[in-house]
Design an enzyme around this catalytic site. Sequence first.
Site, PDB file in Angstrom:
ATOM      1  N   CYS B  86      40.056  36.408  37.759  1.00 50.29           N
ATOM      2  CA  CYS B  86      38.700  36.789  38.158  1.00 50.29           C
ATOM      3  C   CYS B  86      37.986  37.583  37.072  1.00 50.29           C
ATOM      4  O   CYS B  86      36.782  37.833  37.180  1.00 50.29           O
ATOM      5  CB  CYS B  86      38.730  37.580  39.454  1.00 50.29           C
ATOM      6  SG  CYS B  86      39.867  36.902  40.660  1.00 50.29           S
ATOM      7  N   LYS B 331      30.647  40.111  47.280  1.00 56.92           N
ATOM      8  CA  LYS B 331      30.660  39.903  48.723  1.00 56.92           C
ATOM      9  C   LYS B 331      29.513  39.006  49.184  1.00 56.92           C
ATOM     10  O   LYS B 331      29.712  38.101  49.981  1.00 56.92           O
ATOM     11  CB  LYS B 331      30.549  41.265  49.442  1.00 56.92           C
ATOM     12  CG  LYS B 331      30.428  41.170  50.946  1.00 56.92           C
ATOM     13  CD  LYS B 331      31.732  40.670  51.556  1.00 56.92           C
ATOM     14  CE  LYS B 331      31.547  40.099  52.941  1.00 56.92           C
ATOM     15  NZ  LYS B 331      31.057  38.723  52.953  1.00 56.92           N
ATOM     16  N   HIS B 335      31.536  34.777  44.595  1.00 58.25           N
ATOM     17  CA  HIS B 335      32.570  35.034  43.592  1.00 58.25           C
ATOM     18  C   HIS B 335      33.121  33.718  43.040  1.00 58.25           C
ATOM     19  O   HIS B 335      34.230  33.306  43.382  1.00 58.25           O
ATOM     20  CB  HIS B 335      33.679  35.884  44.228  1.00 58.25           C
ATOM     21  CG  HIS B 335      34.765  36.280  43.278  1.00 58.25           C
ATOM     22  ND1 HIS B 335      34.587  36.413  41.913  1.00 58.25           N
ATOM     23  CD2 HIS B 335      36.080  36.587  43.507  1.00 58.25           C
ATOM     24  CE1 HIS B 335      35.733  36.778  41.355  1.00 58.25           C
ATOM     25  NE2 HIS B 335      36.647  36.878  42.299  1.00 58.25           N
TER      26      HIS B 335
END
Lengths: 473, 392
Positions: B86, B331, B335
């Site tokens: 990520c 959120k 993502h």
Amino acid sequence: MRGLIAGGVYIPRFRLSSDELETAWGTSHAAGVDQKAVPAADEDTLTMAVAATERALESTSVDRAAIDTVAAATTTPPLEEGDFVSRLVRMLDLPANVASTTATHHTAAGAEALSRALDADGTALVIAADCPEGDLADSDHPFGAGAAAFVIGDDPAVAIDDVAWHSNETPGIRFRERGQRDTESLGITTYERDAIREAVTSAATSLPVDLETATAAAVHQPNASLPYRITGDLPLSPDAVSAGTIVDQIGDAGAATVPIGLLSALDEADDDDLTVGAFFGGGSATAVACDGSLSVPGVERIDDTEPISYSTYLRERGYVVDGDVSGGGANVSLPNWQQSLDQRYRLVAGSCPECGGVTFPPKGACQECHARVEFDEVDASRTGTIRAMTVIGQGGAPPEFAQLQQQDGAYTAAIVAFETEGGSVTLPAQLTDVDPEAMAVGDTVRATIRRIYTQEGVTRYGVKFTPINDGER
Amino acid sequence: MRDAYVLGAGQSSFGSFPEETYLSLFDDAFDAAMDSVDTAIDPEQIDEAFLGTLGVGGRQIGLSGPAVTEHLGLHGVPTTRVENACAASGYAFRQAVTAVRSGLVDVALAGGYEVMTDASSDHTRWWLGVSGETEWERTSGTTFAGVYAQMASAYMDEYDAEIDDLSRVAVKNHGNGAQNPKAHLGFECSLEDASAAPSVADPLNLYHCCPTTDGASAVLVVSEDVAREHSDTLVRVAGAGASSGRVGLFQRESLTSIPASVRAGEDAYESAGIEPSDLDFAEVHDCFAIAELLAYEDLGFCDRGEAGRLLREGVTDPDGDLPTNTSGGLKSKGHPIGATGTGQVVEAFKQLRGEAYVQVDDPKYGLTHNVGGSGGGVTVHIFEKEGMEGSA
């Protein structure tokens, strides 16, 4: 004189009552069986065998490094062909040069294993574990599960005077075709009963003991009425047969039922009592005479149960779940997994010779001082403390755990801290045999070995943790 | 060492786009980045590209970076694909900054892309577990939600935090994301909704978890000369920090902190010569609600155990002292794993130029914080708006 130095029993905690069975099917083909033990989704004959043996070994001073022979018995090894006893050797940390054998193929396999151990020199382990499966509408009804372990040696607490045999071809009584899951019987009632009675009578009367004096007899017990009927020609009292009958509480555990019945009778016996075991399977009957008594850990927990519904039974046993891993499994190669067995079975950690810190798994740089060192092996305690935990609900599991979740429901994945001589180490692992809602950070848990996941036909076994109940060590 | 500047930054829409590919999404991001430059710059001036992606779904596992730049028409430009889960494009951005600072290149393209919503649910779950520690963490039956949930359980136990403390992250970030037309989940939610959502990995529920998202983002990192030639507002990379940590949560010294975030943050503050109190806004890695709480504490926004209070008191609301995740964060904005790091830079760039959807009043310093996995790799960058006469 050889005989039993120690024994251990393990019965899975789930119980399916015959009332539930009867509600599901409108009838029950499990005569006299009140309830049967059901292995959880992550249990099989290997994990039950390990659990029973650990209990037996904990109750004796026998050093596992001094065990010369291990003889296993089961009609339902997890693989029809492949590693069974070699896995027990690693899981139980037995010496690699232990002489080993697996008796299978019929419900008297436990007698074959016991006989092998009695004939051997030195200290021997006998482990019987079983969980037969059958046609859900019929032959499955009485099938339960369980495991019994015997530590055999010289100067025993329970002397085994003699072993007697009788063999005859009697096909159709209990069999499983190659490649099939279901154990079957043709149900030719009188023929079957007569054949078993004849074989058991012949073997038992060959024993050099007065059967009338036996206080207990663990007799072949596929249901709770047959032991009385097949001993009709023997001078065994109904009380003695009753003392060795366990099938009414755990179901027909295949090759493990008579061994469990025997240990449970010895646990109740007095020092000068005679206990008889009478096995039958595959046309052969074997009788053994045991003198003495033995405290057997695990027997006291046979009543420690959790009732389940019939639908839960179908799920836990995998009758209604497809086992294929869809979407790809974890990229842990078998060679890598195999290299980590000391960690997965025994929690072997590494102590840093430079800073004394502990690293788990003991690979790579020291987790404390980050130096590249050759770790010294240290065993972690088998009990630990939950430091963090989560409950993985339906849909949140990686694909290789989807089957477990379908069978056993939501599971708890925790980070557990263990104490070693050099400090504490943590590892991630699942909790099992537990209601996820009942656990919290700070609770203490105990290590056990269970099925982790199955991929490409190979089941990986490793450590999981169970809650420590009140009154346990 | 010379300074690096952000000349332009843009993103594709974040969301679920069955008709798009990683190539077409990056086209959109690149166009947006080029359009954001005050005085147009010729794509041929791009010297080198660093593109982040985990590669969810498999698709082009090898050489996807060159595939992207060639598809764009950046023919022949040396391109490196960066993989740090990520934090892939946080690290791609760091590479671009390093390349410009070194003097080797004058114009570097940093970016990232990910397509996550076009695979079967089983296949997606497989991919969501690939950046956890594989041999032990994954085989204990966890994906990322499970590992962050373990952190949440330890945090709640240590500090007596409550579910509402987690849910306030969702309420705040959805409130911001609802104003961002490029957000994946651009709707508001109430505290009641956020606390009553179905469980994903206890104690985390659906509103405590970011979505899986398709998207791309792109940033032009340039030398001061190039920046002055093409821009009216100079956005300088004032500080850069990065650190690695043990990939498995169980291998770390703390379960209630991400040590690599602490180290990366300290390096970033030191190199920028500022304190956390100098920040005017921050974009932090809120893949799960607990991650935003940990970020506040790891990055020095507050003391240990105080993150819940910051949220309760509105300190990180748009009108608070330190507005955080004004873009909607992971959120609400979404993502798309490889696109997230440079996606945060897009928001920092817009804030400092006064062009954000949820605009902070005349900010000078902003921070971006990008976490790989559960903390195996972290980048922190600090951006400063300079006056045109200001010097580096």
